[in-house]
Design a protein around this motif. Structure first.
Motif, PDB file in Angstrom:
ATOM      1  N   UNK A 188      38.088  37.048  41.992  1.00  0.00           N
ATOM      2  CA  UNK A 188      37.106  36.721  43.047  1.00  0.00           C
ATOM      3  C   UNK A 188      35.706  36.589  42.431  1.00  0.00           C
TER       4      UNK A 188
ATOM      5  N   UNK B 196      41.562  49.120  49.329  1.00  0.00           N
ATOM      6  CA  UNK B 196      42.948  48.897  49.761  1.00  0.00           C
ATOM      7  C   UNK B 196      43.936  49.495  48.752  1.00  0.00           C
ATOM      8  N   UNK B 197      43.673  49.266  47.465  1.00  0.00           N
ATOM      9  CA  UNK B 197      44.592  49.770  46.440  1.00  0.00           C
ATOM     10  C   UNK B 197      44.459  51.283  46.274  1.00  0.00           C
ATOM     11  N   UNK B 198      43.237  51.736  46.049  1.00  0.00           N
ATOM     12  CA  UNK B 198      43.017  53.155  45.717  1.00  0.00           C
ATOM     13  C   UNK B 198      43.270  54.072  46.909  1.00  0.00           C
TER      14      UNK B 198
ATOM     15  N   UNK C 212      51.471  43.738  45.307  1.00  0.00           N
ATOM     16  CA  UNK C 212      50.904  45.093  45.383  1.00  0.00           C
ATOM     17  C   UNK C 212      51.558  45.897  46.514  1.00  0.00           C
TER      18      UNK C 212
ATOM     19  N   UNK D 187      43.814  43.094  55.126  1.00  0.00           N
ATOM     20  CA  UNK D 187      43.296  42.819  53.771  1.00  0.00           C
ATOM     21  C   UNK D 187      43.455  41.341  53.425  1.00  0.00           C
ATOM     22  N   UNK D 188      44.616  40.779  53.820  1.00  0.00           N
ATOM     23  CA  UNK D 188      44.865  39.365  53.553  1.00  0.00           C
ATOM     24  C   UNK D 188      43.857  38.486  54.311  1.00  0.00           C
TER      25      UNK D 188
ATOM     26  N   UNK E 149      39.135  45.168  48.144  1.00  0.00           N
ATOM     27  CA  UNK E 149      40.265  45.064  47.190  1.00  0.00           C
ATOM     28  C   UNK E 149      40.485  46.431  46.534  1.00  0.00           C
TER      29      UNK E 149
ATOM     30  N   UNK F  21      48.448  40.219  46.261  1.00  0.00           N
ATOM     31  CA  UNK F  21      48.392  41.237  47.325  1.00  0.00           C
ATOM     32  C   UNK F  21      49.805  41.575  47.807  1.00  0.00           C
TER      33      UNK F  21
ATOM     34  N   UNK G 230      34.324  41.754  50.109  1.00  0.00           N
ATOM     35  CA  UNK G 230      35.743  41.493  49.887  1.00  0.00           C
ATOM     36  C   UNK G 230      36.247  42.255  48.662  1.00  0.00           C
ATOM     37  N   UNK G 231      35.492  42.205  47.549  1.00  0.00           N
ATOM     38  CA  UNK G 231      35.984  42.889  46.334  1.00  0.00           C
ATOM     39  C   UNK G 231      35.951  44.411  46.501  1.00  0.00           C
TER      40      UNK G 231
ATOM     41  N   UNK H  91      32.640  33.871  43.258  1.00  0.00           N
ATOM     42  CA  UNK H  91      31.218  34.208  43.104  1.00  0.00           C
ATOM     43  C   UNK H  91      30.595  33.418  41.940  1.00  0.00           C
TER      44      UNK H  91
ATOM     45  N   UNK I 172      42.557  41.040  40.734  1.00  0.00           N
ATOM     46  CA  UNK I 172      42.057  40.392  41.963  1.00  0.00           C
ATOM     47  C   UNK I 172      40.531  40.440  42.001  1.00  0.00           C
ATOM     48  N   UNK I 173      39.985  41.604  41.669  1.00  0.00           N
ATOM     49  CA  UNK I 173      38.526  41.797  41.632  1.00  0.00           C
ATOM     50  C   UNK I 173      37.888  40.774  40.690  1.00  0.00           C
TER      51      UNK I 173
ATOM     52  N   UNK J 176      31.420  37.866  49.438  1.00  0.00           N
ATOM     53  CA  UNK J 176      32.478  38.094  48.443  1.00  0.00           C
ATOM     54  C   UNK J 176      32.452  39.534  47.952  1.00  0.00           C
ATOM     55  N   UNK J 177      31.255  40.118  47.896  1.00  0.00           N
ATOM     56  CA  UNK J 177      31.148  41.504  47.425  1.00  0.00           C
ATOM     57  C   UNK J 177      31.882  42.452  48.377  1.00  0.00           C
TER      58      UNK J 177
ATOM     59  N   UNK K 299      40.599  38.627  52.509  1.00  0.00           N
ATOM     60  CA  UNK K 299      40.715  37.875  51.250  1.00  0.00           C
ATOM     61  C   UNK K 299      40.581  36.369  51.520  1.00  0.00           C
TER      62      UNK K 299
END
Lengths: 115, 206
Positions: free
Chosen positions: A74, B199-201, A45, B77-78, B196, A42, B192-193, A79, A70-71, B189-190, B81
């Motif tokens: 996790x 945050x990037x896009x 990034x 975001x951190x 992810x 992160x 969270x992803x 999971x 990262x995806x 967790x979903x 995560x």
């Protein structure tokens, strides 16, 4: 006279389950190491979004690569998809593939990537 | 003559967590959660695609460059995560039959999730003060709908975590029910992803 003791786990389907149910989940320390790696990714990034790394498309490519990494990390470790029954992986991957295919076609049709 | 003797129910129950007696040989509840998460990919895919479609097509401001606070969102975001780490530690604790640590990690996850939501409320308020509302322009509409949907998902996750924590406090969440924590964890967790990707896009790619 014979006596058969029928254990539930001796059923055909259960046999397949036993094979996958006795997966060894990672230790707490492994989870912490994975979280540290995710934190570092992160940070890289965020740094990438500020610095110029050649052409813009290279920066975009690197940022997307980090997001995918990262995806996947996790999903695989937190999971437990790496250790769990393959059916779960198939269900989830089907959703992801369907979504990516559907929306890439949708955005391409509307010339989003042409810009 | 053959006599079939089934194992006593108690013994079967004790094994039920590891060897679900279903047609597929895997837990129906867990399978349902994975199928649900697969379908959620399509929901969030639609929201992110709509954001990308409208990106840069605004006829009036504020634009993303005017309002984004990348350092602040990076910290949020951190935090989200790291909540995935505490969630998986909660599951590991109940699988080791350590109910005290389960409660600690569940509460820590809920607190980290609440911190993320507090950050999102602060961000939304700051954006509105800068003139960006849901009806202001294409960016405002697609941004608030997408991140708002994600925020609702996180909030539902916090409710699930606090419910599990309360059940454990009352002695209703025994180690035999570890799969309940695992299923709530999959949902957590979903979210969270999904963040992810958002945050990037949405935030980092100009």
């Amino acid at each position: 006279m014979s006596t058969t003791v029928e254990h539930p786990e001796h059923h055909e389907h259960a046999d397949m389950n036993i094979e996958h149910a006795h997966h060894d989940h990672p230790s707490d320390w492994t989870y912490i190491k994975v979280a540290l790696v995710l934190g570092v990714m992160t940070a890289i990034e965020v740094a990438l979004s500020y610095v110029e790394v050649g052409e813009e498309r290279i920066t975009v490519g690197l940022l997307l690569a980090f997001a995918v990494a990262k995806f996947a990390t996790v999903v695989a470790y937190f999971m437990h998809l790496k250790f769990d029954h393959p059916w779960f992986r198939r269900l989830f991957v089907t959703g992801i593939v369907l979504a990516v295919f559907c929306y890439v076609v949708y955005l391409s049709t509307l010339h989003v990537f042409a810009d | 003559m053959t006599t079939v003797v089934n194992e006593p129910h108690d013994t079967q129950d004790a094994h039920a967590d590891h060897h679900p007696q279903t047609n597929t040989g895997v837990s129906n509840e867990k399978m349902a959660m994975w199928a649900f998460l697969g379908s959620e990919c399509l929901l969030f895919g639609a929201l992110i695609s709509t954001f990308l479609l409208y990106k840069g097509r605004d006829t009036s401001g504020p634009t993303p460059d005017d309002v984004y606070d990348i350092p602040f969102t990076s910290v949020s975001s951190f935090v989200l995560l790291m909540s995935s780490l505490t969630m998986v530690l909660a599951l590991a604790a109940i699988q080791r039959r350590d109910e005290r640590r389960l409660r600690v990690w569940l509460l820590a996850t809920a607190l980290l999730g609440s911190t993320f939501i507090a950050g999102q409320i602060y961000e939304f308020t700051a954006f509105v003060h800068e003139g960006l509302t849901i009806s202001r322009n294409l960016f405002g509409s697609s941004f608030f709908v997408m991140t708002g949907f994600h925020g609702v998902h996180v909030t539902l996750g916090i409710v699930m975590l606090l419910t599990l924590w309360a059940m454990s406090m009352r002695g209703q969440l025994k180690p035999e029910k570890a799969e309940t924590v695992e299923i709530a964890g999959l949902y957590w967790h979903f979210v969270d992803i999904v963040w992810i990707v958002i945050f990037t896009v949405v935030y980092l790619i100009k």
